[in-house]
Design a protein around this motif. Structure first.
Motif, PDB file in Angstrom:
ATOM      1  N   ILE A 162       0.857  -1.180   0.000  1.00  0.00           N
ATOM      2  CA  ILE A 162       0.000   0.000   0.000  1.00  0.00           C
ATOM      3  C   ILE A 162       0.898   1.237   0.000  1.00  0.00           C
ATOM      4  O   ILE A 162       2.102   1.153   0.295  1.00  0.00           O
ATOM      5  N   THR A 163       0.323   2.368  -0.329  1.00  0.00           N
ATOM      6  CA  THR A 163       1.089   3.607  -0.298  1.00  0.00           C
ATOM      7  C   THR A 163       1.218   4.095   1.142  1.00  0.00           C
ATOM      8  O   THR A 163       0.429   3.711   2.020  1.00  0.00           O
ATOM      9  N   GLU A 164       2.204   4.943   1.370  1.00  0.00           N
ATOM     10  CA  GLU A 164       2.364   5.513   2.703  1.00  0.00           C
ATOM     11  C   GLU A 164       1.134   6.348   3.083  1.00  0.00           C
ATOM     12  O   GLU A 164       0.748   6.401   4.251  1.00  0.00           O
ATOM     13  N   ASN A 170      -4.952   4.713   7.662  1.00  0.00           N
ATOM     14  CA  ASN A 170      -5.368   3.535   8.433  1.00  0.00           C
ATOM     15  C   ASN A 170      -4.340   3.245   9.535  1.00  0.00           C
ATOM     16  O   ASN A 170      -3.671   2.204   9.516  1.00  0.00           O
ATOM     17  N   PRO A 171      -4.187   4.136  10.488  1.00  0.00           N
ATOM     18  CA  PRO A 171      -3.146   3.969  11.510  1.00  0.00           C
ATOM     19  C   PRO A 171      -3.318   2.716  12.355  1.00  0.00           C
ATOM     20  O   PRO A 171      -2.364   2.228  12.949  1.00  0.00           O
ATOM     21  N   ALA A 185      10.192   5.090   0.751  1.00  0.00           N
ATOM     22  CA  ALA A 185      10.126   4.465  -0.574  1.00  0.00           C
ATOM     23  C   ALA A 185       8.773   4.709  -1.238  1.00  0.00           C
ATOM     24  O   ALA A 185       8.584   4.366  -2.405  1.00  0.00           O
ATOM     25  N   GLY A 186       7.820   5.264  -0.487  1.00  0.00           N
ATOM     26  CA  GLY A 186       6.499   5.535  -1.045  1.00  0.00           C
ATOM     27  C   GLY A 186       5.516   4.412  -0.857  1.00  0.00           C
ATOM     28  O   GLY A 186       4.306   4.627  -0.940  1.00  0.00           O
ATOM     29  N   PRO A 199      -8.940 -11.217   7.067  1.00  0.00           N
ATOM     30  CA  PRO A 199      -7.671 -11.641   7.691  1.00  0.00           C
ATOM     31  C   PRO A 199      -7.776 -11.662   9.212  1.00  0.00           C
ATOM     32  O   PRO A 199      -8.503 -10.869   9.807  1.00  0.00           O
ATOM     33  N   ILE A 200      -7.034 -12.579   9.834  1.00  0.00           N
ATOM     34  CA  ILE A 200      -6.982 -12.590  11.296  1.00  0.00           C
ATOM     35  C   ILE A 200      -5.889 -11.651  11.796  1.00  0.00           C
ATOM     36  O   ILE A 200      -5.896 -11.245  12.957  1.00  0.00           O
ATOM     37  N   ASP A 201      -4.938 -11.313  10.904  1.00  0.00           N
ATOM     38  CA  ASP A 201      -3.914 -10.329  11.243  1.00  0.00           C
ATOM     39  C   ASP A 201      -3.446  -9.673   9.957  1.00  0.00           C
ATOM     40  O   ASP A 201      -3.244 -10.336   8.934  1.00  0.00           O
ATOM     41  N   LEU A 202      -3.276  -8.356  10.017  1.00  0.00           N
ATOM     42  CA  LEU A 202      -2.808  -7.585   8.862  1.00  0.00           C
ATOM     43  C   LEU A 202      -2.022  -6.411   9.399  1.00  0.00           C
ATOM     44  O   LEU A 202      -2.573  -5.557  10.088  1.00  0.00           O
TER      45      LEU A 202
END
Length: 243
Positions: A162-164, A170-171, A185-186, A199-202
């Motif tokens: 994903i982008t920065e 989405n903190p 790096a962007g 997902p159970i973790d991301l």
């Protein structure tokens, strides 16, 4: 110092690769491409060897160079390959694979305790730990049982970028208070455990992981200790090493 193509990011299961030496000194060897993971984010640098016609150098550690390249650190007194040499780099695969199993287990710890932030971590081939901002921790038996249930479910593990800017929006994706995702790096790499749609973790991560949780094998929480008013340290070993 020139950049190294990070082959470990393209295939965490590659055990070795052919390469050309870009820079060489007693401080370390820079290759144009490498499967070696440079120490970062709590995961140790890889060890192994670099061989060329007429010589072989044991790699005692891999660290990041000033510009982010992978610096393969020679063992004490080792011969080093000349610049321009064609070499074969080979991992201590058993050690690396244990790091992959351990690293994925620490992500599962976050899944076992959603909403709780990690405050520190250290991955090792023999033992790993994760610190949590956790005033009232569960028992080590509860954590062991929960982790092994997640492992046995054999969840798939994948990644996407994903982008920065997307990360800033989405903190909640960042589960650690001590280590922030690398920026500049962007793009930021997300490691996902479980199905893409649920997902159970991301969370952001630059390290190496197994393909499915079942590959980890059984684990055991061997100790939980207090490291401050709210900080709790959870120590984990692979069950085959538990005594």
């Amino acid at each position: 110092m020139m950049q190294t193509q990070a082959l470990f990011r393209e295939d965490a299961y590659a055990e070795g690769n052919a390469a050309i030496v870009l820079e060489s000194s007693e401080a370390g060897v820079v290759l144009d491409r490498s499967v070696f993971y440079p120490r970062a984010g709590g995961q140790p640098g890889d060890t192994g060897s670099i061989a060329w016609e007429g010589g072989e150098m044991p790699v005692a550690d891999t660290v990041k160079g000033p510009d982010g390249s992978a610096l393969h650190v020679p063992g004490p007194g080792a011969a080093i390959p000349p610049v321009g040499a064609k070499v074969t780099a080979r991992l201590d695969w058993n050690r690396r694979h244990r790091h992959m199993r351990m690293h994925t287990t620490l992500h599962l710890l976050c899944a076992a305790m959603p909403g709780i932030y990690a405050t520190g971590n250290q991955i090792g081939a023999e033992k790993s730990r994760l610190d949590f901002d956790l005033p009232e921790p569960p028992t080590k038996e509860w954590v062991t049982e929960r982790l092994n249930a997640l492992i046995a479910a054999d969840h798939p593990i994948g990644e996407r970028w994903i982008t920065e800017a997307e990360l800033d929006a989405n903190p909640g994706l960042v589960r650690t208070l001590s280590v922030q995702p690398p920026r500049g790096a962007g793009q930021v790499r997300l490691v996902r455990i479980g199905a893409e749609e649920a997902p159970i973790d991301l969370q952001p991560c630059g390290g190496t992981h197994v393909r499915r949780t079942g590959e980890i094998g059984r684990v055991e929480v061997v100790k939980m200790e207090s490291k401050g008013k709210q900080n709790r340290r959870i120590h984990i070993v692979l069950a085959e090493d538990a005594t």
